[in-house]
Design an enzyme around this catalytic site. Structure first.
Site, PDB file in Angstrom:
ATOM      1  N   TYR A  34       0.791  -1.227   0.000  1.00 52.99           N
ATOM      2  CA  TYR A  34       0.000   0.000   0.000  1.00 52.99           C
ATOM      3  C   TYR A  34       0.828   1.285   0.000  1.00 52.99           C
ATOM      4  O   TYR A  34       0.706   2.101  -0.901  1.00 52.99           O
ATOM      5  CB  TYR A  34      -0.953   0.003   1.204  1.00 52.99           C
ATOM      6  CG  TYR A  34      -1.913  -1.148   1.193  1.00 52.99           C
ATOM      7  CD1 TYR A  34      -2.965  -1.199   0.282  1.00 52.99           C
ATOM      8  CD2 TYR A  34      -1.773  -2.227   2.071  1.00 52.99           C
ATOM      9  CE1 TYR A  34      -3.841  -2.269   0.244  1.00 52.99           C
ATOM     10  CE2 TYR A  34      -2.636  -3.303   2.050  1.00 52.99           C
ATOM     11  CZ  TYR A  34      -3.666  -3.322   1.131  1.00 52.99           C
ATOM     12  OH  TYR A  34      -4.521  -4.385   1.094  1.00 52.99           O
ATOM     13  N   PRO A  47     -11.731  -1.180  -2.328  1.00 51.74           N
ATOM     14  CA  PRO A  47     -12.903  -1.966  -2.733  1.00 51.74           C
ATOM     15  C   PRO A  47     -14.199  -1.192  -2.481  1.00 51.74           C
ATOM     16  O   PRO A  47     -14.253  -0.300  -1.631  1.00 51.74           O
ATOM     17  CB  PRO A  47     -12.837  -3.213  -1.826  1.00 51.74           C
ATOM     18  CG  PRO A  47     -11.478  -3.184  -1.198  1.00 51.74           C
ATOM     19  CD  PRO A  47     -11.083  -1.749  -1.143  1.00 51.74           C
ATOM     20  N   HIS A 293      -7.957   0.339   1.948  1.00 48.93           N
ATOM     21  CA  HIS A 293      -7.626  -1.050   2.272  1.00 48.93           C
ATOM     22  C   HIS A 293      -6.428  -1.217   3.216  1.00 48.93           C
ATOM     23  O   HIS A 293      -6.212  -2.299   3.753  1.00 48.93           O
ATOM     24  CB  HIS A 293      -7.336  -1.795   0.964  1.00 48.93           C
ATOM     25  CG  HIS A 293      -7.665  -3.247   0.994  1.00 48.93           C
ATOM     26  ND1 HIS A 293      -7.390  -4.059   2.065  1.00 48.93           N
ATOM     27  CD2 HIS A 293      -8.247  -4.050   0.068  1.00 48.93           C
ATOM     28  CE1 HIS A 293      -7.779  -5.309   1.789  1.00 48.93           C
ATOM     29  NE2 HIS A 293      -8.306  -5.311   0.589  1.00 48.93           N
ATOM     30  N   SER A 529     -10.340 -12.928  -4.487  1.00 44.48           N
ATOM     31  CA  SER A 529     -10.547 -13.078  -3.045  1.00 44.48           C
ATOM     32  C   SER A 529     -11.988 -13.485  -2.785  1.00 44.48           C
ATOM     33  O   SER A 529     -12.901 -13.097  -3.514  1.00 44.48           O
ATOM     34  CB  SER A 529     -10.228 -11.782  -2.290  1.00 44.48           C
ATOM     35  OG  SER A 529     -11.099 -10.752  -2.691  1.00 44.48           O
TER      36      SER A 529
END
Length: 595
Positions: A34, A47, A293, A529
Site C-alpha cells: 500500500y 474496494p 484497504h 478473493s
C-alpha cells in the site's frame, strides 16, 4: 511473524512470542502492498461494497437510515473502547487458535495520508477517553459538514438527533450559491500528485483544520445522487437477471457507485478516498461502502456493517418518529483555494473520468448452484471456485497465469494476508483435460465471438473417471497450498522479508529478486478473493495490473455472486467474456461431479 495464542474474550490476556522484528515484517508488507504504491486509490486499491437496496419514500427516510448507521458506528466504538470486542478463534485447521484482532481497532477514526514518495497512516490513539468529542464528516453535493456525534458537554447524540443533523445537510447543500470546490476529487489522483496538492491546501489555516477534521472523523458519510444507466452491465447478462435493483439501475451500476462514484459529473467529488470507511447512501435507496484497504482486510469491515445492518432490519420501528431539531446546525467546512488549486480541480476531473471510463466491471450471479452442492461433492467451496477461475481463464487463453488469492494470516501477531497461488501444475493438467477439443485461446473481438463459438469441436478424449481423478489431484494441491498459507508457511511473505532484509544489510537487492521468473511470479494477471457475507451483499475492486482481471466472489448456499473487473484499454481482456467463461466452467464442473 510471531505466533499468537491466549485465552479470554478481548485483546487483554493474549500472549505473544517473537521480537521487535515482528513489527518490522508487518511494515515491509504494508509498504509493499500500500504505502509505496503511487497509483490512485479508487479502482486500483479501494474496494466497494453494495448492500441490499433500501426503499426511501421521503428525505426523512434517508436521514433516519443514515442516523441508524451512524448510531451503530458509535455503539461499536463504545464496545472497542471498553475492551469488550470478543476474541475470534480459528474455526478450522487447528481449531480454536486465537486470531489477531489489531485490524478491528483500526477501522474507526483512521485515515491514509498521501506522501510524495511514500504514504503514511493516521491511526487514533488507543487511549480510552470517554469524554472526548467524536464526529463524522458528511459530504453532500461536494459540500462537507462536521456532525458531532458525542460531545464532552452533552454526551452522545440519539439516533433522532443525528437524523436532524443529516436532514439539515440534505436541505442546506442543494441551496448554497455557487459551485463548491470538489476537494474530494484530489484524493482520487495519483498519490504523489495528491500529496503535493495537500501541501498547498495546508498553507491555509482553515484548510489545515478541515483536513484534521476529516482525518480524525470516525467515518465519512457520503450522501449521493443516482448514477445514470450507462453504468449498467454491458455484454453478457448471464442466465438469469440480477436480483437487486434500484429504479433503472442494476447491480453493476450500484457497484460502480461504491467503487468510484461515477466521475466528476456525479459523485467522485463527493468522496474522501483516503478515509478508511466511507458509508455511501444514495437517494434512490442504493447504499454501501468504499473503504481504504491499508488499515484492514475486508472481514473486519464486512462484520461491522453487517452487524449494524441486521440490527436495523430486526428493529425497524426505531425508524419512526420525527427528528429532534433543538441542536445547533452542523458546521460546514469552507475551503480556501487559490488559482493553482482551481486548475488542479479541472485536471483531476479529467484524470478521474478517464480512469472510470476505462473500468470494465461486471456483477454476475451464477444461480445454477452454490456452496450446498459444492459441499455435497466433499470439496471446500473456496477451493472449488478457485479451480473454476483457473478453468475459466484457460478456456479463454489456453494457459494459466500467476493468480493471487488472499489467505488470512491472523493466527500471527499483526497478521494480514499471504498469497494462495491457485495456478498449480495439477490445476493446469485438469484444465487441459477439461478443454480437450474446445479450441482454447479464443480471440476476444466481439465480432468474431459467434464464429469462434460455432467452430468449437466439443468432445473429450478422457473418461469422466479420469477427469474426476485429475480434479481431485487439483483439489488436493489447492487445499495444501491454502492450509500452508493460513498456518504461516506460505512463500510470498517470507520472500518479501528476505528481499527487504537483503537490501537493508547489503545495500542492494539480491540477484534472486532480479530474476525474470521472480518478476513474472509477482505480476498477478488474476487477482481474486472470497468476500463471504451473511447478507445478500457483495464487494468488488479493479485489477491490480493493466492486463489483468480482478474477481471477488461470495459463495451462498444456492448461488455464487462474482464481481469481475478488467480494463477496456486492454484488448485482450473482457469482464463479461470472463463471466461467461465462468458460467461455462461451473456448468461443466457440475456435470462432471453431480453423480
Amino acid at each position: 511473524m510471531a505466533a499468537l495464542a491466549g485465552t479470554g474474550t478481548g485483546t487483554e490476556g493474549l500472549f505473544f512470542w517473537g521480537t521487535g522484528t515482528t513489527g518490522l515484517a508487518y511494515y515491509y508488507w504494508l509498504n509493499e502492498m500500500y504505502m509505496d504504491i503511487r497509483i490512485p486509490l479508487p479502482i486500483n486499491s479501494n474496494p466497494g461494497m453494495v448492500f441490499p437496496p433500501r426503499r426511501f419514500k421521503t428525505v426523512h427516510d434517508v436521514a433516519h437510515f443514515a442516523a441508524r448507521l451512524l448510531d451503530g458506528i458509535m455503539s461499536h466504538k463504545e464496545m472497542l473502547d471498553s475492551g469488550e470486542l470478543p476474541l475470534e478463534r480459528a474455526a478450522s485447521r487447528e481449531k480454536n487458535q486465537p486470531l489477531c484482532m489489531a485490524q478491528y481497532y483500526r477501522l474507526l477514526g483512521s485515515c491514509r495520508r498521501p506522501g510524495v514518495d511514500q504514504d503514511s497512516q493516521y491511526l487514533p490513539s488507543r487511549e480510552r477517553l470517554n469524554d472526548e468529542d467524536r464526529h463524522v464528516v458528511v459530504i453532500c453535493r461536494n459540500q462537507m459538514y462536521c456532525v458531532v456525534l458525542q460531545a464532552s458537554d452533552r454526551g452522545k447524540l440519539s439516533a433522532s438527533e443525528i437524523a436532524s443533523q443529516i436532514l439539515y445537510v440534505l436541505s442546506d447543500a442543494p441551496c448554497l450559491p455557487g459551485k463548491p470546490a470538489p476537494v474530494g476529487l484530489l484524493t482520487a489522483e495519483p498519490r504523489s500528485r495528491w500529496a503535493r496538492d495537500r501541501e498547498m491546501l495546508q498553507l491555509d489555516e482553515r484548510n489545515q483544520r478541515n483536513l484534521e477534521l476529516i482525518e480524525t472523523a470516525q467515518v465519512v458519510l457520503c450522501l449521493d445522487e443516482p448514477l445514470a444507466g450507462n453504468f449498467n452491465a454491458r455484454g453478457f447478462t448471464g442466465a438469469t437477471p440480477t436480483v437487486h435493483r434500484a429504479g433503472d439501475r442494476d447491480e453493476t451500476n450500484m457497484a460502480h457507485e461504491m467503487i468510484h462514484g461515477g466521475g466528476s459529473e456525479y459523485n467522485s467529488g463527493n468522496r474522501w478516498f483516503d478515509k478508511t470507511m466511507q458509508l455511501i447512501i444514495c437517494t434512490d435507496g442504493t447504499w454501501g461502502l468504499c473503504y481504504e484497504h491499508s488499515c484492514s482486510e475486508g472481514i473486519a469491515v464486512v462484520q461491522l456493517l453487517e452487524k449494524i445492518y441486521k440490527n436495523i432490519e430486526e428493529h425497524p420501528d426505531e425508524d419512526n418518529g420525527l427528528p429532534q431539531h433543538h441542536l445547533p446546525p452542523p458546521e460546514r467546512l469552507e475551503w480556501h483555494v487559490g488559482q493553482p488549486l482551481q486548475l488542479r480541480f479541472t485536471q483531476a476531473s479529467q484524470s478521474v473520468d478517464k480512469c472510470i471510463d476505462d473500468l470494465d466491471f461486471y456483477v454476475y450471479r451464477y444461480q445454477s448452484y452454490g456452496k450446498s452442492f459444492i459441499k455435497s461433492c466433499q470439496v471446500s467451496p473456496d477451493v472449488y471456485i478457485q479451480l473454476a477461475l483457473q478453468l475459466a481463464y484457460y478456456k479463454l487463453y489456453g494457459h494459466l497465469v500467476a493468480t493471487y488469492e488472499s489467505a488470512s494470516t491472523r493466527r500471527f501477531l499483526h497478521g494480514r494476508v499471504d498469497c494462495i497461488r491457485a495456478a498449480s501444475t495439477e490445476a493446469l493438467e485438469w484444465a487441459k483435460a477439461m478443454c480437450q477439443g474446445e479450441g482454447a485461446n479464443v480471440p476476444l473481438e466481439s465480432d468474431r465471438e459467434d464464429e469462434e463459438e460455432s467452430r468449437k469441436v466439443k468432445f473429450s478424449i478422457y473418461s469422466k473417471d479420469h477427469l474426476r481423478e485429475l480434479f481431485r489431484c487439483a483439489v488436493a494441491r489447492q487445499t495444501e497450498v491454502m492450509v500452508k498459507n493460513i498456518l504461516g508457511n506460505g512463500i510470498d511473505i517470507p520472500l518479501l522479508g528476505l528481499r527487504e532484509a537483503s537490501v537493508e544489510v547489503t545495500g542492494e537487492m539480491h540477484e534472486l529478486f532480479k530474476d525474470e521468473a521472480y518478476n513474472i511470479s509477482q505480476c498477478f494477471l488474476l487477482s481474486t478473493s472470497q468476500v463471504a457475507c451473511s447478507t445478500d451483499s457483495f464487494m468488488g475492486y479493479g485489477p491490480v495490473t493493466p492486463r489483468g482481471y480482478g474477481c471477488s466472489y461470495n459463495p451462498q448456499p444456492e448461488q455464487i455472486v462474482f464481481c469481475v473487473s478488467a480494463f477496456y484499454s486492454c484488448e485482450d481482456t473482457s469482464a463479461s467474456r470472463y463471466a461467461k467463461s465462468l458460467q461455462d466452467s461451473l456448468d461443466i464442473m457440475r456435470d462432471l461431479l453431480q453423480n
